[in-house]
Design an enzyme around this catalytic site. Structure first.
Site, PDB file in Angstrom:
ATOM      1  N   TYR A 151       0.920  -1.135  -0.079  1.00 52.01           N
ATOM      2  CA  TYR A 151      -0.055  -0.132  -0.101  1.00 52.01           C
ATOM      3  C   TYR A 151       0.865   1.407  -0.019  1.00 52.01           C
ATOM      4  CZ  TYR A 151      -3.801   3.504   1.440  1.00 52.01           C
ATOM      5  OH  TYR A 151      -4.115   4.550   1.690  1.00 52.01           O
ATOM      6  N   ASP A 246       9.425   2.980  -0.206  1.00 54.27           N
ATOM      7  CA  ASP A 246       8.240   3.853   0.427  1.00 54.27           C
ATOM      8  C   ASP A 246       8.440   3.406   2.052  1.00 54.27           C
ATOM      9  OD1 ASP A 246       6.161   4.852   1.637  1.00 54.27           O
ATOM     10  OD2 ASP A 246       4.575   3.780   0.385  1.00 54.27           O
ATOM     11  N   LYS A 274       4.169   9.467   8.450  1.00 58.42           N
ATOM     12  CA  LYS A 274       4.021   8.992   9.918  1.00 58.42           C
ATOM     13  C   LYS A 274       4.855   9.628  10.851  1.00 58.42           C
ATOM     14  CE  LYS A 274       1.608   4.834   7.957  1.00 58.42           C
ATOM     15  NZ  LYS A 274       0.321   5.003   8.550  1.00 58.42           N
TER      16      LYS A 274
HETATM   17  N1  PLP Z   1       2.913   4.429   2.200  1.00 60.47           N
HETATM   18  C1  PLP Z   1       2.775   3.290   3.214  1.00 60.47           C
HETATM   19  C2  PLP Z   1       3.772   2.323   3.187  1.00 60.47           C
HETATM   20  C3  PLP Z   1       1.739   3.509   3.993  1.00 60.47           C
HETATM   21  O1  PLP Z   1       1.673   2.687   4.981  1.00 60.47           O
HETATM   22  C4  PLP Z   1       0.748   4.545   3.912  1.00 60.47           C
HETATM   23  C5  PLP Z   1      -0.520   4.797   4.981  1.00 60.47           C
HETATM   24  O2  PLP Z   1      -0.594   3.866   5.660  1.00 60.47           O
HETATM   25  C6  PLP Z   1       0.992   5.532   3.094  1.00 60.47           C
HETATM   26  C7  PLP Z   1       2.083   5.288   2.166  1.00 60.47           C
HETATM   27  C8  PLP Z   1      -0.063   6.587   2.741  1.00 60.47           C
HETATM   28  O3  PLP Z   1       0.090   7.621   3.936  1.00 60.47           O
HETATM   29  P1  PLP Z   1      -1.049   8.531   4.110  1.00 60.47           P
HETATM   30  O4  PLP Z   1      -2.013   7.838   4.999  1.00 60.47           O
HETATM   31  O5  PLP Z   1      -0.339   9.619   5.327  1.00 60.47           O
HETATM   32  O6  PLP Z   1      -1.415   9.144   3.040  1.00 60.47           O
END
Ligand code: PLP
Length: 438
Positions: A151, A246, A274
């Site tokens: 994700y 990511d 985060k």
């Molecule tokens: N990338 C990863 C690995 C994530 O776990 C998340 C959200 O849980 C995101 C991107 C997206 O971040 P946001 O919820 O701050 O848009």
């Protein structure tokens, strides 16, 4: 009411949920919060401190959600709270450069090995979306390789799964994502380099980047197998594609410099979120000076934000990162708690023959409701969702707040104590016995 919440009063939460459902889609501002995959109705949280959260009915819980990852130092850490309140005295948003942005950028560049230049945005989604735009611009290629069960936020390019007929044909997994957008997203299997190689073979000269959670967190916690990340780097380098890590979950959490520092593989671009905001909305993407010089206003790749670099958010992030940079013992402490969970869950599984698998990397861990090993989405998807829901409700009734989904992780924080972990394992023992009728 008591029955619905398995033994504790949640009438105020339930009333708020009923009201919210008429005002906000599904009563929530992010879908998984609705408790859809575990049944029942969500708890409305009023306050939090350290490793604990209190709901509006006055029930308190030991929290392993940690706002889905950001609260590595626990809730209301004094340094972070002070930084936010101090910053607020000077105004909350200016839409102009601020000293706080420079401080946070200095910390990020000092801590994350592959990042020389960083751009702040407001969420992880913005970070990944912008990194992919940059990768496409730099390489001149349209396609993105992601991993099944990975994700990266809710931008159109990422809301795609492989069609069952062909691994190369992306199909949208949400209405509103166009077929064209989906066709540019290719889906491989995590920990399976052959599946990546095949996509490159079938899309010669078309792949802009591979985006990967270096430690998967969104199919539950699935660490990379030895050589997987190195292999991705090699494939990308050979084929002229960029490797994007990511690190929205892993950044600053598994080591000061994230998974790339801990595992010794450096990507071309990194996305962060985060922990970087210490509980306020911050995302970021960064890489070498050469790559980042393509971003506006130096370069032509457009990306902007009214609230980007918000002074309160920068202050919370800088306080969090400064603390982590100055207290490297934090990571040893989190590892110690993690090992306690390994031992505790390991014994519960072994001694009772439960068909479960516990995976952990640093302060991220998942109890999968399927027999292991879980090395990718194929196995993770086999979890027994009914048994997980039962476990979740049993844990909640005994005061342990877990993420309401079988594909999420438990997040440890520095506010958790060894006593908290012992209690958690003991309650997990009771809950699993109730679930499996032992
Ligand atoms: N990338 C990863 C690995 C994530 O776990 C998340 C959200 O849980 C995101 C991107 C997206 O971040 P946001 O919820 O701050 O848009």
């Amino acid at each position: 009411m008591i029955e619905e919440c398995r033994g504790f009063d949640c009438s105020k939460s339930r009333d708020l949920y009923e009201k919210a459902k008429g005002l906000i889609p599904g009563g929530v501002n992010s879908p998984v919060r609705a408790f859809g995959s575990v049944g029942g109705s969500p708890l409305f949280i009023e306050r939090a401190s350290g490793a604990r959260v209190w709901d509006v009915d006055g029930n308190d819980f030991l929290d392993f959600v940690g706002s889905w990852g950001p609260m590595l130092l626990g809730h209301n850490h004094p340094d972070v709270l002070k930084a936010i309140t101090d910053a607020a005295q000077n105004g909350t948003s200016f839409g102009a450069p601020t000293p706080g942005e420079v401080s946070l950028a200095e910390l990020v560049v000092a801590m994350v090995p592959s990042v020389d230049v960083v751009r702040f945005v407001n969420s992880g989604t913005e970070a990944t979306m912008s990194a992919v735009r940059l990768a496409r611009a730099v390489t001149g290629m349209p396609k993105v390789v992601k991993f099944r069960g990975g994700y990266h936020g809710h931008a159109d390019s990422f809301l795609v799964e492989a069609g069952s007929g062909s691994a190369t044909l992306g199909v949208p997994s949400s209405p509103g994502v166009t077929d064209c957008m989906a066709a540019d997203t290719l889906v491989a299997d995590y920990n399976d380099l052959d599946s990546v190689g095949m996509l490159f073979e079938e899309n010669i000269g078309q792949v802009a980047c591979v985006i990967v959670e270096p430690v998967a967190g969104n199919m539950g916690c699935v660490p990379p197998e030895p050589g997987f990340l190195e292999g991705l780097k090699e494939i990308c380098d050979d084929r002229g594609a960029l490797l994007v890590f990511d690190e929205v979950i892993t950044g600053f959490r598994v080591a000061p410099g994230g998974a790339q520092e801990r595992l010794g593989v450096l990507p071309d671009l990194t996305t962060l979120g985060k922990v970087i905001g210490g509980g306020l909305p911050v995302g970021a993407y960064g890489g070498s000076e050469e790559l980042m010089s393509k971003v506006a206003p130096v370069g032509a790749v457009y990306q902007a934000g009214t609230l980007s670099g918000n002074p309160l958010a920068m202050a919370a992030g800088a306080a969090t990162l400064s603390h982590l940079k100055d207290h490297s013992e934090v990571y040893e402490y989190l590892e110690k708690l993690g090992v306690m969970l390994d031992t505790g869950f390991g014994e519960l599984i072994r001694d009772n023959g439960y068909p479960l698998c516990w995976n952990r990397f640093g302060s991220i861990g998942t109890l999968f409701f399927t027999e292991g090993p879980v090395t990718g989405w194929g196995k993770a998807a086999q979890v027994d969702r009914g048994k997980f829901s039962d476990y979740f409700m049993n844990m909640l009734a005994r005061g342990i707040y877990l993420a309401p989904s079988p594909f999420e992780a438990m997040f440890l924080s520095t506010a958790h104590t060894e006593v908290d972990i012992e209690r958690t394992i003991s309650i997990a023992g009771e809950s699993l016995a109730a679930v499996f009728g032992a």
